[in-house]
Enzyme design. Sequence first.
Site, PDB file in Angstrom:
ATOM      1  CB  ALA A 158      -0.944  -0.076   1.365  1.00  0.00           C
ATOM      2  CE1 TYR A 159       5.776   5.400   2.768  1.00  0.00           C
ATOM      3  CE2 TYR A 159       7.172   3.877   1.767  1.00  0.00           C
ATOM      4  CZ  TYR A 159       6.924   5.074   2.270  1.00  0.00           C
ATOM      5  OH  TYR A 159       7.883   5.888   2.105  1.00  0.00           O
ATOM      6  CB  ALA A 160       5.557   0.655  -2.688  1.00  0.00           C
ATOM      7  CG  MET A 162      -0.356   5.384  -0.961  1.00  0.00           C
ATOM      8  SD  MET A 162      -2.087   5.323  -1.528  1.00  0.00           S
ATOM      9  CE  MET A 162      -2.783   3.838  -0.830  1.00  0.00           C
ATOM     10  CE  LYS A 163       6.087   8.199   0.097  1.00  0.00           C
ATOM     11  NZ  LYS A 163       6.236   9.554   0.380  1.00  0.00           N
TER      12      LYS A 163
END
Length: 254
Positions: A158-160, A162-163
Amino acid sequence: MAVNTKIALVTGGSRGLGKNMAIAIAKKGLDVIITYNSKKDEADAVVKEIESLGQKAASLQLNVGDSQTFDGFFEGISSTLKNIFNTDKFDFLVNNAGIGIHNSFIGTTEAEFDKLTNIQFKGPFFLTQKALNVMNDGGGIVNISTGLARFSFPGYSAYASMKGAIETLTKYQAKELGERKIRANVVAPGAIETDFGGGAVRDNEQLNQHIASITALGRVGLPDDIGGVVAFLCTEDARWVNAQRIEASGGMNL
């Protein structure tokens, strides 16, 4: 003849990589405004450190994950620019503030996904949109991404993602803001020893050694490895660098 000092706004500039970026930018001769989420004392210390370098500095509270507060935040920015910097606009925006949530793809909850979206993508999207009203033409935007948008490391889907969205957005910003001569670039750090994500990279010796083993330069990154790259993008030397993704990872997963 007085030189017009440029001003950079660094979100999440009270600690970690953001603090390092803010100080590195000040060392390039720019004045700096930093934001903090909750730790005003840490932000005040960074302001004093920047002032000791001979530059003007200020700090304002900002929750990047709550876009409803952005209008009020920029009212504060406008009065700060007037009262402390004797001007009405700033030049560079560094979208650094963020959090890390480590969870598997299968285990990621909707609440975690929404929190990451608000802080890592929706926040910078609309913060930058509103910042353009108080930014000078000819300045720049630096969006902070991650090496995880290029290579995968289990637990950061999820974090990656968004990036990855931020990296795509950066190209559109560069294209659409070109008429104002505003540049937009990405700096993508690799694994860095900070308290980010609970400080795992710094404090977990096994993880630290593993990352060093898959990095061409043979060690884990330090905050000092990143700040200067961001600061460079806020200088005239980087005037022809636009829509680029600069990964500062020491050569991870090559």
